[in-house]
Design a protein around this motif. Structure first.
Motif, PDB file in Angstrom:
ATOM      1  N   ALA A 151       0.843  -1.195   0.000  1.00  0.00           N
ATOM      2  CA  ALA A 151       0.000   0.000   0.000  1.00  0.00           C
ATOM      3  C   ALA A 151       0.873   1.238   0.000  1.00  0.00           C
ATOM      4  O   ALA A 151       1.896   1.294   0.680  1.00  0.00           O
ATOM      5  CB  ALA A 151      -0.916   0.004   1.227  1.00  0.00           C
ATOM      6  N   ASN A 189      -3.313  -0.498  -4.403  1.00  0.00           N
ATOM      7  CA  ASN A 189      -3.121  -1.875  -3.939  1.00  0.00           C
ATOM      8  C   ASN A 189      -3.795  -2.848  -4.886  1.00  0.00           C
ATOM      9  O   ASN A 189      -4.918  -2.627  -5.350  1.00  0.00           O
ATOM     10  CB  ASN A 189      -3.686  -2.020  -2.526  1.00  0.00           C
ATOM     11  CG  ASN A 189      -3.730  -3.451  -2.066  1.00  0.00           C
ATOM     12  OD1 ASN A 189      -4.772  -4.084  -2.129  1.00  0.00           O
ATOM     13  ND2 ASN A 189      -2.604  -3.973  -1.624  1.00  0.00           N
ATOM     14  N   ARG A 231      -9.316   2.625   2.725  1.00  0.00           N
ATOM     15  CA  ARG A 231      -7.866   2.591   2.523  1.00  0.00           C
ATOM     16  C   ARG A 231      -7.086   2.813   3.819  1.00  0.00           C
ATOM     17  O   ARG A 231      -5.947   2.370   3.924  1.00  0.00           O
ATOM     18  CB  ARG A 231      -7.461   3.633   1.481  1.00  0.00           C
ATOM     19  CG  ARG A 231      -7.944   3.294   0.067  1.00  0.00           C
ATOM     20  CD  ARG A 231      -7.344   4.235  -0.959  1.00  0.00           C
ATOM     21  NE  ARG A 231      -7.660   3.812  -2.313  1.00  0.00           N
ATOM     22  CZ  ARG A 231      -8.745   4.161  -2.978  1.00  0.00           C
ATOM     23  NH1 ARG A 231      -9.627   4.948  -2.393  1.00  0.00           N
ATOM     24  NH2 ARG A 231      -8.964   3.733  -4.201  1.00  0.00           N
ATOM     25  N   GLY A 235      -2.899   3.983   4.186  1.00  0.00           N
ATOM     26  CA  GLY A 235      -3.095   3.177   2.992  1.00  0.00           C
ATOM     27  C   GLY A 235      -3.101   1.691   3.245  1.00  0.00           C
ATOM     28  O   GLY A 235      -3.227   0.893   2.308  1.00  0.00           O
ATOM     29  N   GLU A 239      -4.565  -4.975   4.987  1.00  0.00           N
ATOM     30  CA  GLU A 239      -3.314  -5.741   5.012  1.00  0.00           C
ATOM     31  C   GLU A 239      -3.337  -6.744   6.166  1.00  0.00           C
ATOM     32  O   GLU A 239      -2.582  -6.654   7.131  1.00  0.00           O
ATOM     33  CB  GLU A 239      -2.117  -4.793   5.135  1.00  0.00           C
ATOM     34  CG  GLU A 239      -1.891  -3.925   3.918  1.00  0.00           C
ATOM     35  CD  GLU A 239      -1.455  -4.726   2.698  1.00  0.00           C
ATOM     36  OE1 GLU A 239      -0.982  -5.869   2.865  1.00  0.00           O
ATOM     37  OE2 GLU A 239      -1.588  -4.209   1.572  1.00  0.00           O
TER      38      GLU A 239
END
Length: 402
Positions: A151, A189, A231, A235, A239
């Protein structure tokens, strides 16, 4: 205000016509008339105006069994061009298209794997070469969208969460690419782009809130709320590879049961170990899943253990977000199909209150590149025609740092 109304109406009708032609392709005047709801004279005037402006072109004739053939009209694809890229540690999958979405050239270029500045320059050279095959230069592109692992931090443009992408960390990634190409570049991403593609052309076309889990060599996820990608401040939303969870699988593969990175549970190498523990040797996770499905009841214990691991990974996200849908993507998710999704749903419902359905994604091929192309086209059409994306959040990418 009233004096500007006729001009405003013309602009609205022009955009409606352009949007209809982009969605459906070349049409006759009467077909366009029926879609946008104007009279025959008004539609004829509209087409004449758009042709004079260079927005539409005549695109052959449509013959009928009786009577004269009808003129076909299409959007002028040469008004703008875009490039979309799926960037991986070993290669870049590049496509160049005109503003209608017609693909002009596509190519997969190998990249050096050692890291260092050479990989960025090699990437730039590869993009220039592919764009050149379309008779263009990067500076003439209306938008370039790059799908990347990890990201980009919107504060400084640095790529994070991507140690497997050496050579791309420690600098303003989108800013550097803008300098190399002298063109608008956004970096997104890769799994987020898969989610955008599912909203545009897959199972999430009518879904407001969903979570997408990517299962392949590694893992990743995307979270969509009110059809907008989440996001995060840096960012890094989605994840989940780095999230620590317990291993609920019954088979012992040497994993610490008290807590381990989710990527260590669901990445292909550890799924292969789990399959072998159940007597299913395989070279990668998706092959193991296919073998388990083909073996019927004998493969069910492995699939159930895999489903437990997957459910453990998404349970926290589902509890917080309460989405309408969980989608399984990537080679492993696609290989598991509906049967793996049913097992994941059953295990998930044992862990959380929401009864969220689980389903495989519909988009095949390279969904990262497809999502990047849809995003680039949305940017170009907004610039050229003033259109905004109707199927998903208008793509903005990573802004240049202040």
């Amino acid at each position: 205000m009233r004096a500007g109304s006729p001009r405003l109406l013309r602009e609205i009708n022009d955009r409606a016509a352009i949007e209809a032609l982009l969605q459906r392709g070349a049409m006759t005047r009467s077909e366009l008339e029926a879609i946008i709801g104007l009279s025959k004279p008004a539609t004829a005037q509209l087409l004449t105006r758009l042709e004079q402006d260079g927005a539409v072109v005549r695109d052959g004739l449509r013959g009928g069994s009786r009577g004269p053939r009808a003129q076909l009209w299409a959007v002028n694809g040469g008004l703008a061009h875009v490039a979309a890229v799926d960037l991986t540690p070993s290669h870049a999958d590049i496509v160049v298209a005109d503003v209608t979405g017609a693909i002009l050239v596509e190519h997969q270029a190998k990249l050096p794997t050692g890291g260092g500045p050479d990989v960025v320059l090699a990437f730039a050279d590869a993009v220039r070469e592919v764009v050149g095959r379309a008779g263009l230069t990067p500076a003439r592109l209306c938008a370039i969208v790059v799908g990347s692992p990890g990201a980009v931090n919107p504060a400084d443009g640095h790529l994070g969460f991507a140690p497997h992408l050496p050579g791309w960390e420690g600098f303003d990634m989108p800013g550097r690419l803008r300098e190399l190409f002298d063109a608008p570049v956004t970096v997104e991403n890769d799994v987020n782009l898969v989610a955008l593609e599912e909203m545009a052309a897959g199972r999430a076309t009518g879904v407001e809130d969903f979570v997408l889990l990517w299962l392949s060599l590694g893992i990743g996820s995307a979270v969509v709320i009110n059809r907008r990608l989440l996001r995060g401040a840096t960012g890094g939303a989605g994840e989940i590879d780095w999230m620590r969870v317990p291993d609920l699988a019954t088979a012992d593969t040497g994993i610490d049961r008290t807590g381990v990175r989710l990527g260590n549970l669901l990445g292909s190498p550890t799924v292969v170990k789990l399959a072998r523990a159940h007597g299913l040797p395989a070279r990668n996770a998706w092959t193991a899943v296919r073998k388990a499905l083909a073996s019927g009841e004998e493969g069910k214990p492995f699939l159930t253990d895999l489903a437990r691991r997957i459910a453990t990974g998404v349970a926290g996200v589902v509890s917080v977000v309460d989405p309408q849908l969980v989608l399984l993507a990537g080679e492993t998710g696609q290989a598991g199909g509906e049967e793996l999704c049913e097992l994941v749903a059953a295990e998930l419902h044992r862990l959380v209150v929401p009864r969220t359905p689980v389903a495989p994604t519909l988009v095949t091929g390279n969904p990262v590149r497809s999502g990047a192309l849809h995003s680039a086209l949305a940017l170009a059409r907004e610039k050229v025609f003033g259109l905004t994306a109707a199927t998903a959040e208008p793509f903005r990418g990573s802004p240049r740092p202040a």
